[in-house]
Design an enzyme around this catalytic site. Structure first.
Site, PDB file in Angstrom:
ATOM      1  N   ARG A  51       6.581  -1.588   6.307  1.00 31.94           N
ATOM      2  CA  ARG A  51       7.840  -2.821   7.177  1.00 31.94           C
ATOM      3  C   ARG A  51       9.009  -3.125   6.582  1.00 31.94           C
ATOM      4  O   ARG A  51       9.850  -2.899   6.660  1.00 31.94           O
ATOM      5  CB  ARG A  51       6.828  -3.828   6.979  1.00 31.94           C
ATOM      6  CG  ARG A  51       5.702  -3.868   8.196  1.00 31.94           C
ATOM      7  CD  ARG A  51       4.673  -5.192   8.521  1.00 31.94           C
ATOM      8  NE  ARG A  51       4.091  -5.231   7.251  1.00 31.94           N
ATOM      9  CZ  ARG A  51       3.480  -6.282   6.685  1.00 31.94           C
ATOM     10  NH1 ARG A  51       3.261  -7.052   7.739  1.00 31.94           N
ATOM     11  NH2 ARG A  51       3.115  -6.691   5.494  1.00 31.94           N
ATOM     12  N   ASP A  91       0.991  -6.106  10.464  1.00 31.80           N
ATOM     13  CA  ASP A  91       1.403  -5.148   9.357  1.00 31.80           C
ATOM     14  C   ASP A  91       0.383  -3.709   9.975  1.00 31.80           C
ATOM     15  O   ASP A  91      -0.621  -3.633  10.781  1.00 31.80           O
ATOM     16  CB  ASP A  91       0.388  -5.391   8.507  1.00 31.80           C
ATOM     17  CG  ASP A  91       0.223  -4.045   6.825  1.00 31.80           C
ATOM     18  OD1 ASP A  91       1.170  -2.996   7.267  1.00 31.80           O
ATOM     19  OD2 ASP A  91      -0.132  -4.400   6.294  1.00 31.80           O
ATOM     20  N   CYS A 135       7.986  -7.239   2.786  1.00 33.34           N
ATOM     21  CA  CYS A 135       6.265  -7.355   3.351  1.00 33.34           C
ATOM     22  C   CYS A 135       5.656  -7.293   1.542  1.00 33.34           C
ATOM     23  O   CYS A 135       5.589  -7.797   0.647  1.00 33.34           O
ATOM     24  CB  CYS A 135       6.304  -6.069   3.989  1.00 33.34           C
ATOM     25  SG  CYS A 135       6.486  -4.350   2.928  1.00 33.34           S
TER      26      CYS A 135
HETATM   27  P1  4NP Z   1       3.646  -2.877   4.002  1.00 33.05           P
HETATM   28  O1  4NP Z   1       1.862  -2.563   4.737  1.00 33.05           O
HETATM   29  O2  4NP Z   1       2.985  -4.882   3.685  1.00 33.05           O
HETATM   30  O3  4NP Z   1       4.182  -3.132   5.636  1.00 33.05           O
HETATM   31  O4  4NP Z   1       4.081  -2.009   3.061  1.00 33.05           O
HETATM   32  C1  4NP Z   1       1.110  -2.429   3.731  1.00 33.05           C
HETATM   33  C2  4NP Z   1       1.202  -1.428   2.914  1.00 33.05           C
HETATM   34  C3  4NP Z   1      -0.109  -0.923   2.128  1.00 33.05           C
HETATM   35  C4  4NP Z   1      -1.212  -2.561   1.780  1.00 33.05           C
HETATM   36  C5  4NP Z   1      -0.675  -3.225   2.622  1.00 33.05           C
HETATM   37  C6  4NP Z   1       0.378  -3.131   3.162  1.00 33.05           C
HETATM   38  N1  4NP Z   1      -2.288  -1.741   0.857  1.00 33.05           N
HETATM   39  O5  4NP Z   1      -3.339  -2.402   1.195  1.00 33.05           O
HETATM   40  O6  4NP Z   1      -2.056  -1.161   0.496  1.00 33.05           O
END
Ligand code: 4NP
Length: 146
Positions: free
Chosen positions: A9, A117, A3
Protein backbone atom coordinates in the site's frame (compact mmCIF):
# COMPACT_ATOMS: atom_id res chain seq x y z
CA UNK A 1 3.05 7.10 3.80
CA UNK A 2 3.07 4.19 6.25
CA UNK A 3 1.72 0.64 6.10
CA UNK A 4 2.85 -2.65 7.66
CA UNK A 5 5.24 -4.15 5.10
CA UNK A 6 6.07 -1.10 2.94
CA UNK A 7 5.69 -3.29 -0.14
CA UNK A 8 1.99 -3.07 -1.11
CA UNK A 9 0.00 0.00 0.00
CA UNK A 10 2.46 2.70 1.06
CA UNK A 11 4.72 2.41 -2.03
CA UNK A 12 1.60 3.03 -4.15
CA UNK A 13 0.62 5.99 -1.95
CA UNK A 14 4.14 7.43 -2.24
CA UNK A 15 4.21 7.09 -6.04
CA UNK A 16 0.70 8.45 -6.50
CA UNK A 17 1.20 11.54 -4.33
CA UNK A 18 4.58 12.24 -5.93
CA UNK A 19 2.92 12.22 -9.35
CA UNK A 20 0.40 14.89 -8.27
CA UNK A 21 2.94 17.40 -6.91
CA UNK A 22 5.61 19.47 -8.65
CA UNK A 23 8.90 17.58 -8.59
CA UNK A 24 11.61 18.63 -6.17
CA UNK A 25 9.41 20.78 -3.94
CA UNK A 26 8.26 18.19 -1.40
CA UNK A 27 9.81 15.21 0.32
CA UNK A 28 7.49 12.24 -0.03
CA UNK A 29 8.54 8.84 1.25
CA UNK A 30 7.06 5.63 2.60
CA UNK A 31 7.90 3.14 5.33
CA UNK A 32 6.53 0.06 7.06
CA UNK A 33 5.94 -0.41 10.76
CA UNK A 34 7.30 -3.97 10.38
CA UNK A 35 10.86 -4.98 9.53
CA UNK A 36 10.06 -7.92 7.22
CA UNK A 37 10.78 -6.21 3.92
CA UNK A 38 13.66 -3.82 4.59
CA UNK A 39 15.54 -3.30 1.30
CA UNK A 40 12.88 -5.10 -0.76
CA UNK A 41 11.27 -3.94 -3.97
CA UNK A 42 7.56 -3.18 -3.81
CA UNK A 43 5.35 -6.25 -4.31
CA UNK A 44 5.18 -7.28 -7.99
CA UNK A 45 1.44 -6.65 -8.00
CA UNK A 46 1.88 -3.06 -6.74
CA UNK A 47 4.51 -2.44 -9.43
CA UNK A 48 2.16 -3.92 -12.04
CA UNK A 49 -0.91 -1.94 -11.04
CA UNK A 50 1.13 1.29 -10.81
CA UNK A 51 2.47 0.65 -14.30
CA UNK A 52 -1.09 0.18 -15.57
CA UNK A 53 -1.73 3.79 -14.48
CA UNK A 54 1.60 5.04 -15.91
CA UNK A 55 3.53 5.21 -12.66
CA UNK A 56 6.91 3.61 -12.06
CA UNK A 57 7.46 2.68 -8.40
CA UNK A 58 10.24 0.15 -9.03
CA UNK A 59 12.90 2.58 -7.74
CA UNK A 60 11.50 2.24 -4.20
CA UNK A 61 12.99 -0.02 -1.50
CA UNK A 62 11.39 -1.09 1.76
CA UNK A 63 12.37 0.58 5.01
CA UNK A 64 11.07 0.60 8.56
CA UNK A 65 9.37 3.60 10.16
CA UNK A 66 11.47 5.14 12.90
CA UNK A 67 11.22 7.87 15.51
CA UNK A 68 13.40 10.12 13.30
CA UNK A 69 10.56 10.24 10.76
CA UNK A 70 8.65 12.50 13.15
CA UNK A 71 11.43 15.05 12.66
CA UNK A 72 11.79 14.56 8.90
CA UNK A 73 8.10 14.89 7.95
CA UNK A 74 5.25 17.32 8.63
CA UNK A 75 2.47 14.82 7.98
CA UNK A 76 2.48 11.05 8.42
CA UNK A 77 -0.34 9.25 6.62
CA UNK A 78 -1.10 5.72 7.81
CA UNK A 79 -3.11 3.16 5.85
CA UNK A 80 -5.02 1.52 8.71
CA UNK A 81 -5.78 1.63 12.41
CA UNK A 82 -3.16 -0.96 13.26
CA UNK A 83 -0.47 1.14 11.51
CA UNK A 84 -1.85 4.11 13.48
CA UNK A 85 -1.36 2.35 16.82
CA UNK A 86 2.14 1.21 15.88
CA UNK A 87 3.25 4.67 14.76
CA UNK A 88 1.71 6.37 17.81
CA UNK A 89 3.69 3.99 20.05
CA UNK A 90 6.87 5.64 18.73
CA UNK A 91 5.63 9.20 19.26
CA UNK A 92 7.57 11.22 21.83
CA UNK A 93 5.08 14.02 22.44
CA UNK A 94 1.75 15.58 21.34
CA UNK A 95 3.39 17.31 18.38
CA UNK A 96 4.45 13.91 16.99
CA UNK A 97 0.96 12.49 17.57
CA UNK A 98 -0.70 15.40 15.76
CA UNK A 99 1.28 14.59 12.61
CA UNK A 100 -0.29 11.14 12.23
CA UNK A 101 -3.40 10.87 10.07
CA UNK A 102 -5.49 8.04 8.62
CA UNK A 103 -5.20 8.58 4.87
CA UNK A 104 -8.84 7.76 4.00
CA UNK A 105 -9.99 10.52 6.38
CA UNK A 106 -8.98 12.80 3.49
CA UNK A 107 -12.04 11.54 1.60
CA UNK A 108 -14.22 10.33 4.51
CA UNK A 109 -13.41 12.86 7.25
CA UNK A 110 -13.46 11.52 10.79
CA UNK A 111 -14.56 8.01 9.76
CA UNK A 112 -11.22 6.26 10.30
CA UNK A 113 -11.67 3.78 7.43
CA UNK A 114 -8.79 1.39 6.72
CA UNK A 115 -7.14 0.90 3.34
CA UNK A 116 -7.56 -2.92 3.30
CA UNK A 117 -4.30 -4.86 3.06
CA UNK A 118 -4.28 -6.44 -0.44
CA UNK A 119 -1.22 -8.67 0.30
CA UNK A 120 -3.01 -12.01 0.58
CA UNK A 121 -5.47 -11.43 -2.28
CA UNK A 122 -5.27 -11.10 -6.05
CA UNK A 123 -4.48 -8.28 -8.44
CA UNK A 124 -8.03 -6.88 -8.21
CA UNK A 125 -7.41 -5.91 -4.60
CA UNK A 126 -4.35 -3.95 -5.73
CA UNK A 127 -6.42 -2.18 -8.34
CA UNK A 128 -8.99 -1.09 -5.78
CA UNK A 129 -6.17 -0.06 -3.40
CA UNK A 130 -4.76 2.11 -6.19
CA UNK A 131 -8.12 3.77 -6.82
CA UNK A 132 -8.80 4.65 -3.18
CA UNK A 133 -5.27 5.98 -2.69
CA UNK A 134 -5.57 7.99 -5.90
CA UNK A 135 -8.75 9.62 -4.60
CA UNK A 136 -7.18 10.37 -1.22
CA UNK A 137 -4.03 11.78 -2.83
CA UNK A 138 -6.13 14.10 -5.01
CA UNK A 139 -7.42 15.67 -1.80
CA UNK A 140 -3.97 15.79 -0.20
CA UNK A 141 -2.41 17.42 -3.29
CA UNK A 142 -5.24 19.95 -3.48
CA UNK A 143 -4.72 20.93 0.18
CA UNK A 144 -0.93 21.14 -0.13
CA UNK A 145 -1.04 23.19 -3.33
CA UNK A 146 -3.58 25.60 -1.84
P1 4NP B 1 1.53 -3.71 3.12
O1 4NP B 1 1.14 -5.26 2.96
O2 4NP B 1 1.48 -3.41 4.60
O3 4NP B 1 0.47 -2.98 2.36
O4 4NP B 1 2.91 -3.57 2.52
C1 4NP B 1 1.84 -6.27 3.62
C2 4NP B 1 2.93 -6.83 3.01
C3 4NP B 1 3.62 -7.85 3.65
C4 4NP B 1 3.20 -8.30 4.87
C5 4NP B 1 2.11 -7.74 5.49
C6 4NP B 1 1.43 -6.71 4.86
N1 4NP B 1 3.89 -9.37 5.50
O5 4NP B 1 3.44 -9.80 6.57
O6 4NP B 1 4.92 -9.83 4.99
Amino acid sequence: MVCLGNICRSPLAEGILQSKLPSGKFTIDSAGTGDYHIGSLPDKRSIEVARKYDLDISNQRGRQFSEADFDRFDIIYVMDSSNYENVIKKARNDKDIEKVKMILNEIYPGQNHDVPDPYTGGIQGFDSTFKMLDEACNEIAKKILN
